[in-house]
Design an enzyme around this catalytic site. Structure first.
Site, PDB file in Angstrom:
ATOM      1  N   LYS A 104       0.855  -1.194   0.000  1.00 44.34           N
ATOM      2  CA  LYS A 104       0.000   0.000   0.000  1.00 44.34           C
ATOM      3  C   LYS A 104       0.885   1.235   0.000  1.00 44.34           C
ATOM      4  CE  LYS A 104      -1.635   3.040   2.373  1.00 44.34           C
ATOM      5  NZ  LYS A 104      -1.624   4.385   1.765  1.00 44.34           N
ATOM      6  N   GLU A 111       9.793   1.315  10.605  1.00 40.85           N
ATOM      7  CA  GLU A 111      10.796   2.385  10.398  1.00 40.85           C
ATOM      8  C   GLU A 111      10.044   3.685  10.626  1.00 40.85           C
ATOM      9  OE1 GLU A 111      13.869   2.113   9.964  1.00 40.85           O
ATOM     10  OE2 GLU A 111      14.110   0.033   9.318  1.00 40.85           O
ATOM     11  N   CYS A 121      13.540  10.834   7.126  1.00 43.78           N
ATOM     12  CA  CYS A 121      13.499  10.561   8.561  1.00 43.78           C
ATOM     13  C   CYS A 121      14.898  10.592   9.170  1.00 43.78           C
ATOM     14  CB  CYS A 121      12.807   9.229   8.830  1.00 43.78           C
ATOM     15  SG  CYS A 121      13.481   7.906   7.832  1.00 43.78           S
ATOM     16  N   GLU A 139       9.614  16.687  14.612  1.00 45.61           N
ATOM     17  CA  GLU A 139      10.264  16.545  13.305  1.00 45.61           C
ATOM     18  C   GLU A 139       9.880  17.723  12.416  1.00 45.61           C
ATOM     19  OE1 GLU A 139      11.177  12.503  11.057  1.00 45.61           O
ATOM     20  OE2 GLU A 139       9.181  12.461  11.938  1.00 45.61           O
TER      21      GLU A 139
HETATM   22  P1  ADP Z   1       3.785  10.767   6.684  1.00 40.75           P
HETATM   23  O1  ADP Z   1       3.688  11.700   7.848  1.00 40.75           O
HETATM   24  O2  ADP Z   1       5.148  10.556   6.151  1.00 40.75           O
HETATM   25  O3  ADP Z   1       2.743  10.983   5.627  1.00 40.75           O
HETATM   26  P2  ADP Z   1       2.222   8.599   7.681  1.00 40.75           P
HETATM   27  O4  ADP Z   1       2.618   7.729   8.808  1.00 40.75           O
HETATM   28  O5  ADP Z   1       1.053   9.513   7.879  1.00 40.75           O
HETATM   29  O6  ADP Z   1       3.543   9.368   7.307  1.00 40.75           O
HETATM   30  O7  ADP Z   1       1.954   7.766   6.372  1.00 40.75           O
HETATM   31  C1  ADP Z   1       2.790   6.721   5.940  1.00 40.75           C
HETATM   32  C2  ADP Z   1       1.954   5.681   5.249  1.00 40.75           C
HETATM   33  O8  ADP Z   1       0.993   5.166   6.173  1.00 40.75           O
HETATM   34  C3  ADP Z   1       1.152   6.183   4.056  1.00 40.75           C
HETATM   35  O9  ADP Z   1       1.092   5.143   3.081  1.00 40.75           O
HETATM   36  C4  ADP Z   1      -0.189   6.447   4.661  1.00 40.75           C
HETATM   37  O10 ADP Z   1      -1.238   6.401   3.696  1.00 40.75           O
HETATM   38  C5  ADP Z   1      -0.298   5.273   5.627  1.00 40.75           C
HETATM   39  N1  ADP Z   1      -1.266   5.456   6.714  1.00 40.75           N
HETATM   40  C6  ADP Z   1      -1.650   6.587   7.326  1.00 40.75           C
HETATM   41  N2  ADP Z   1      -2.562   6.322   8.280  1.00 40.75           N
HETATM   42  C7  ADP Z   1      -2.775   4.984   8.277  1.00 40.75           C
HETATM   43  C8  ADP Z   1      -3.592   4.072   9.027  1.00 40.75           C
HETATM   44  N3  ADP Z   1      -4.394   4.494   9.991  1.00 40.75           N
HETATM   45  N4  ADP Z   1      -3.524   2.757   8.725  1.00 40.75           N
HETATM   46  C9  ADP Z   1      -2.689   2.310   7.766  1.00 40.75           C
HETATM   47  N5  ADP Z   1      -1.899   3.103   7.028  1.00 40.75           N
HETATM   48  C10 ADP Z   1      -1.927   4.420   7.280  1.00 40.75           C
END
Ligand code: ADP
Length: 485
Positions: free
Chosen positions: A180, A255, A289, A386
């Protein structure tokens, strides 16, 4: 400004070897951050599509796990070659959806290929053990088996290489995957599906689903057919995924966020430190990161370091990543710029001195000026948060002990950097820093041969190195008895 098309820009999910739309037909727009214009669409999928992808991966796993290690090695080599044969095209696609300079995008595609090759080789060395037996009539074997269906969730900052460190070891180990990618940058993730097809992986071995993160994430975390979750992203979301995966006791690799300190001691080679600082701060416009979040500089060289860092920062060429000579592209979106603005305002209000930058770039959109802030203090928000943008706060310290204490004063523990010419100090500081990765007189340390990962709230598990395949293998102990004395 260039806007190119790419044969790898797939606007559909890959499930069981078929390129398909979401059941509802719903889509998500993908925006080019350099222009603000729509690049294309991808399916807005949910639980049902994800479940089908998991079932396809599980069906494929039943035969894929039985392939010989050499067969998997050959296919991974083909995947490596397919990536490198299309490096330019894949890099252009990456730049268009993510914003980074084409030079950095080509570097990212090259390291993606390098991870695939590395794990193709490591798969052949996933040794077990024959253990000296305490019994005369029994033998002890320890073998390694593929874990099963792996779910990989990745962020937008390295949309290609974050997947290479997951897909590479998973396939080498004999696992199948459901990927995903982030909704902002889905095309580099979908390209992995197209490349895997091209290399000749059987259908269902690699599946890619785009769409609603929460729904897809819930299915991946709770479906019992998924045996492992590997995630790169924020600590906040990582914690949610760990909790959700607990219901079916999945293996997890995480990570997560970082708050990298960069220490410069009085005895350091200042020019070398500035050079390292530039890459450790501004790579991907500060959106990694492992990017430096906090500079700590010893009092004796503080003014000189700040002046040189500001001078180098001013020279960075900002623009669309596809334009020749661009060194720094836009931030990913408006929200990212607003966060940076908030942090800079907070610093200003608390006495921080903006030496260069400190505002949106004249190019508009989500471009932000490379920024250096002197007189940073521990009450400023970037001590804990961050930044994920091109802002370099510089703190002053007096003693080595004070510097190490400040550097460790965070719940994160991913990467850190320090510069010194004193060997004794190098060992003392290296051992005192509570981080998963340490750069000593180096500002860019990621390489496929080394284990990338963090401690504390920065994560679990390692990607790269010989350690990087372990998370995709289960250990089986076999006791063979009745062998006679
Ligand atoms: P960033 O701040 O770098 O966008 P996130 O942790 O929000 O980092 O997102 C990283 C990945 O996790 C993306 O693919 C995002 O769509 C996914 N993501 C965000 N929220 C959820 C969730 N509740 N469950 C699964 N995947 C998620």
């Amino acid at each position: 400004m260039l806007q190119k098309t790419s044969p790898y820009m797939r606007q559909a999910n890959l499930i069981d070897g078929q390129w398909v739309q979401a059941d509802s037909g719903a889509t998500i727009d993908v925006i080019n951050p350099a222009t603000g214009l729509k690049l294309g669409i991808v399916p807005k999928s949910g639980r049902a599509e994800t479940r089908r992808a998991i079932e396809a991966a599980d069906a494929a796993f039943q035969t894929w796990k039985k392939t010989s290690v050499l067969e998997r090695h050959k296919l991974l080599r083909k995947l490596h070659d397919a990536i490198m044969d299309n490096q330019q095209t894949l890099a252009e696609l990456l730049t268009m959806e993510q914003g980074k300079s084409l030079t950095e995008a080509k570097g990212e595609i090259a390291i993606s290929a390098a991870y695939v090759l590395w794990f193709a080789e490591e798969g052949r060395r996933a040794y077990g053990d024959v253990v000296p037996s305490p019994w005369a009539d029994r033998r002890i074997l320890v073998t390694k088996e593929p874990t099963g269906v792996v779910a990989a969730i990745t962020p937008w900052n390295f949309p290609s290489s974050m997947l290479s460190r997951k897909i590479g070891p998973a396939l080498a180990a004999g696992c199948t995957v459901v990927v995903k990618p982030a909704s902002q940058t889905p095309y580099s993730g979908l390209a992995w599906g197209a490349l895997a097809e091209e290399a000749g992986f059987p259908k269902g071995v690699v599946n890619v689903v785009t769409g609603a993160a929460g729904e897809i994430g819930d299915e991946l975390c709770t479906n019992p057919l998924v045996k492992k979750i590997t995630f790169t992203g924020s600590t906040e979301v990582g914690k949610v995924l760990i909790q959700k995966s607990a219901s079916t006791v999945k293996k997890v690799s995480m990570e997560l966020g970082g708050n990298a300190p960069f220490l410069v001691f009085d005895d350091a080679d200042i020019d070398r430190a500035v050079e390292g600082a530039m890459v450790a701060k501004y790579r991907n416009s500060g959106q990694t990161c492992v990017c430096t979040n906090r500079f700590f500089v010893q009092a004796g060289i503080y003014d000189e370091f700040v002046a040189k860092l500001a001078e180098a920062s001013q020279k960075l060429k900002i623009g669309s990543g596809l334009d020749d000579g661009t060194q720094q592209g836009p931030l990913i979106d408006e929200k990212a710029v607003e966060k940076v603005e908030e942090l800079v305002e907070d610093a200003r209000a608390k006495g921080g001195k903006v030496v260069t930058g400190g505002k949106r770039h004249a190019l508009g959109g989500s471009f932000y000026e490379p920024t250096v802030i002197a007189d940073a203090t521990t009450t400023m928000r970037f001590m804990k948060e961050e930044i994920f943008g091109p802002v370099a706060p510089v703190f002053k310290f007096t003693t080595e002990e004070e510097a190490v204490k400040l550097a460790n004063d965070t719940e994160y523990g991913l990467a850190c950097y320090f510069y010194t010419a004193d060997l004794g100090r190098a060992f003392r500081v290296m051992e005192g820093l509570k981080y998963g990765m340490v750069g000593v007189n180096e500002g860019l340390i990621t390489t496929v041969e080394a284990p990338f990962g963090g401690v504390k709230e920065s994560g679990l598990g390692r990607e790269g190195g010989h350690q990087g395949i372990e998370d995709y293998l289960d250990t089986k102990y076999v006791c063979i008895g009745g062998l006679g004395a």
